[in-house]
Design a protein around this motif. Structure first.
Motif, PDB file in Angstrom:
ATOM      1  N   ASP A  14      -1.777  24.496 -40.122  1.00 28.11           N
ATOM      2  CA  ASP A  14      -2.211  23.260 -40.791  1.00 28.11           C
ATOM      3  C   ASP A  14      -3.350  22.567 -40.066  1.00 28.11           C
ATOM      4  O   ASP A  14      -3.857  21.547 -40.516  1.00 28.11           O
ATOM      5  CB  ASP A  14      -1.034  22.295 -40.987  1.00 28.11           C
ATOM      6  CG  ASP A  14      -0.291  21.983 -39.701  1.00 28.11           C
ATOM      7  OD1 ASP A  14      -0.798  22.349 -38.616  1.00 28.11           O
ATOM      8  OD2 ASP A  14       0.810  21.406 -39.772  1.00 28.11           O
ATOM      9  N   GLY A  15      -3.780  23.113 -38.934  1.00 29.77           N
ATOM     10  CA  GLY A  15      -4.910  22.559 -38.208  1.00 29.77           C
ATOM     11  C   GLY A  15      -4.955  23.113 -36.794  1.00 29.77           C
ATOM     12  O   GLY A  15      -4.003  23.759 -36.330  1.00 29.77           O
ATOM     13  N   ILE A  16      -6.058  22.886 -36.130  1.00 27.70           N
ATOM     14  CA  ILE A  16      -6.235  23.303 -34.739  1.00 27.70           C
ATOM     15  C   ILE A  16      -6.373  22.064 -33.872  1.00 27.70           C
ATOM     16  O   ILE A  16      -7.150  21.161 -34.197  1.00 27.70           O
ATOM     17  CB  ILE A  16      -7.511  24.168 -34.583  1.00 27.70           C
ATOM     18  CG1 ILE A  16      -7.382  25.484 -35.351  1.00 27.70           C
ATOM     19  CG2 ILE A  16      -7.809  24.415 -33.110  1.00 27.70           C
ATOM     20  CD1 ILE A  16      -6.412  26.468 -34.760  1.00 27.70           C
ATOM     21  N   ALA A  17      -5.620  22.020 -32.781  1.00 27.13           N
ATOM     22  CA  ALA A  17      -5.790  20.960 -31.787  1.00 27.13           C
ATOM     23  C   ALA A  17      -6.369  21.598 -30.523  1.00 27.13           C
ATOM     24  O   ALA A  17      -7.571  21.695 -30.355  1.00 27.13           O
ATOM     25  CB  ALA A  17      -4.466  20.264 -31.525  1.00 27.13           C
ATOM     26  N   THR A  18      -5.496  22.103 -29.645  1.00 23.51           N
ATOM     27  CA  THR A  18      -5.997  22.813 -28.460  1.00 23.51           C
ATOM     28  C   THR A  18      -6.315  24.264 -28.768  1.00 23.51           C
ATOM     29  O   THR A  18      -7.112  24.891 -28.069  1.00 23.51           O
ATOM     30  CB  THR A  18      -4.955  22.768 -27.336  1.00 23.51           C
ATOM     31  OG1 THR A  18      -3.771  23.475 -27.753  1.00 23.51           O
ATOM     32  CG2 THR A  18      -4.582  21.326 -27.004  1.00 23.51           C
ATOM     33  N   GLY A  19      -5.655  24.828 -29.781  1.00 16.85           N
ATOM     34  CA  GLY A  19      -5.900  26.220 -30.151  1.00 16.85           C
ATOM     35  C   GLY A  19      -4.971  27.217 -29.500  1.00 16.85           C
ATOM     36  O   GLY A  19      -5.065  28.425 -29.770  1.00 16.85           O
ATOM     37  N   SER A  20      -4.041  26.763 -28.678  1.00 18.65           N
ATOM     38  CA  SER A  20      -3.153  27.692 -27.963  1.00 18.65           C
ATOM     39  C   SER A  20      -2.269  28.490 -28.910  1.00 18.65           C
ATOM     40  O   SER A  20      -2.107  29.708 -28.754  1.00 18.65           O
ATOM     41  CB  SER A  20      -2.286  26.916 -26.959  1.00 18.65           C
ATOM     42  OG  SER A  20      -3.074  26.321 -25.957  1.00 18.65           O
ATOM     43  N   THR A  21      -1.660  27.804 -29.884  1.00 22.49           N
ATOM     44  CA  THR A  21      -0.761  28.517 -30.792  1.00 22.49           C
ATOM     45  C   THR A  21      -1.531  29.492 -31.679  1.00 22.49           C
ATOM     46  O   THR A  21      -1.075  30.610 -31.935  1.00 22.49           O
ATOM     47  CB  THR A  21       0.028  27.521 -31.666  1.00 22.49           C
ATOM     48  OG1 THR A  21      -0.888  26.634 -32.318  1.00 22.49           O
ATOM     49  CG2 THR A  21       0.999  26.704 -30.823  1.00 22.49           C
TER      50      THR A  21
END
Length: 479
Positions: free
Chosen positions: A138-145
């Motif tokens: 549903d979106g990217i924050a840090t991108g780790s997942t």
């Protein structure tokens, strides 16, 4: 290849985000594509993408590793197949010790395994060998997942990995371009603080919704629906949410709208399959609304059977805060009556009717206190309402006088373990003078949360509405 939008507006919810993301992925449809979602929030987004691409839907269970004293800040992620991604910069700046990291990872690994069992059961992951895999969140924050998910599908043999999200920071491609062959995003607003700020509704996705969406995807795959045409049409329904169509053009309609009623603007979602044979208006119960996963589940089943649906909020947000309004059947019923009239359904008349539903036979579906509102409206509109279904409803709250005036065939559905409501339904049913039936779903409670219970409700409602609405379409639908 990087595909990014240029002008940002808020998404209504994850379903809306999924439809808008799907519009940017149309060239990826076909039997060689698999859509993989990151539970839980990525699943409603990915479900829309999978429908549009005519592709199977699977999950890749990932757990964020949050900083111990600030869990929303990701310091890494773990995934299935033992994948582990760490953000050394965050770990260093947050002064996270090895013991703290190990403790967080231990807890998240247990939750990851629980969710994998819950969502997938004994089924193996989808076979992605040699295929294009579209990884959706549903979106990217840090991108780790997202990074962990891309590594997992690559390790499982994906020939091409496409990472697709509705919203991300402007520098997201710099962070993730080495783990995916293509990056697709609807928009990259700045400043960017959190994914949720770009959604009008970013409420938590529950396990039940994830399971429902995965089950629906498996059913579509079994039935051969959307076999790779990638045209964005599911069962004759325009999942892209177009503003036009649904009358005699052969196109379906699925759109948000606001209907004025008794001085309030009521938000709703109208879905009209091509060639619809009737329209069912949903009246939600206390503490619920148009985004109720249970009513959306039933509505989807009706849509697949060729019935239009309108799910809308009987109360505004300000009104919902006063619990007295939830049980004010007069208020709820008057709102529902006004909306039904504006649809121009039933007898082909209406105040500023919605053109897509004009002349369609009208049915009402009520849950909890919404069932009382539905029967109130059925009494007010008389023959214009052709069928009513109550799910775990409180028909008794409509009052004896209104119950005695209902002429529409009425189906009351109650769980066998919902004993108090079952008794109230029996009493209310005895006051109805119309064709009526009480069906008790075995081993089901008030919300029909038991496995298969809600599906049984949906099947009962579908059959009841088809029986009483099909074949009664008014000629006034033709201009």
């Amino acid at each position: 290849m990087h595909v990014t939008g240029s002008h940002f507006t808020h998404f209504a919810d994850r379903t809306d985000a999924g439809r808008r993301l799907a519009a940017r992925l149309g060239g990826l449809g076909g039997p060689g594509t698999v859509v993989v979602a990151l539970p839980r929030g990525g699943v409603p987004v990915a479900a829309e993408v999978a429908v549009a691409l005519g592709a199977p839907l699977d999950i890749c269970v990932i757990r964020k590793l949050g900083v111990p004293y600030q869990p929303e800040l990701g310091m890494g992620a773990i995934g299935e197949d033992g994948v582990r991604v760490l953000n050394e910069q965050v770990i260093r700046l947050a002064s996270v010790t090895d013991d703290q990291l190990a403790g967080v990872e231990r807890r998240e690994r247990a939750e990851l395994e629980r969710r994998a069992r819950r969502y997938r059961g004994d089924r193996p992951p989808a076979d992605v060998r040699g295929r294009t895999v579209v990884v959706v969140d549903d979106g990217i924050a840090t991108g780790s997942t997202a990074r962990a998910a891309c590594r997992i599908v690559r390790a499982r043999g994906a020939a091409r990995v496409v990472l697709a999200v509705p919203v991300a920071p402007v520098d997201w491609t710099d962070r993730l371009e080495e783990v995916a062959d293509e990056l697709v995003c609807v928009d990259t607003p700045s400043p960017f603080f959190a994914i949720g700020e770009f959604y009008a509704d970013f409420s938590q996705t529950e396990d039940e919704e994830v399971l429902r969406l995965l089950a629906e995807a498996r059913a579509r795959e079994r039935d051969g629906a959307g076999d790779g045409a990638g045209n964005g049409i599911d069962e004759g329904r325009d999942r892209a949410g177009g503003e036009e169509g649904g009358d005699e053009s052969g196109d379906g309609v699925d759109r948000e709208l606001v209907l004025p009623a008794a001085g309030a603007g009521l938000a709703g979602r109208l879905t009209v399959p091509a060639g619809a044979c009737g329209v069912v208006v949903f009246a939600h119960g206390s503490g619920s609304g148009r985004r109720s996963p249970r009513n959306r589940h039933v509505a989807d089943r009706l849509n697949r059977a060729g019935l239009a649906t309108l799910l809308f909020d009987l109360l505004t947000e300000a009104e919902e805060s006063d619990r007295r309004n939830v049980f004010d059947v007069g208020l709820l019923g008057s709102r529902l009556t006004a909306v039904a009239r504006r649809l121009g359904a039933g007898n082909g008349t209406g105040d500023a009717p919605v053109p897509e539903t004009r002349g369609l036979p009208l049915g009402l579906f009520g849950a909890s206190t919404g069932a009382a509102a539905a029967l109130h409206t059925a009494a007010e509109l008389g023959p214009a309402v052709r069928a009513v279904v109550s799910r775990g409803g409180r028909p008794d709250l409509a009052g004896a006088e209104a119950l005695g005036r209902v002429s529409a065939p009425t189906l009351l559905v109650v769980g066998s373990l919902d004993t108090t409501v079952l008794d109230l339904n029996r009493r209310a049913g005895s006051r109805l003078r119309c064709e009526s039936e009480l069906v008790v779903v075995p081993r089901a409670t008030h919300l029909f949360e038991e496995p298969g219970a809600l599906d049984e409700v949906a099947e009962l409602a579908r059959n009841w509405f088809l029986r009483h609405l099909a074949g009664h379409r008014s000629d006034t639908r033709n201009p």
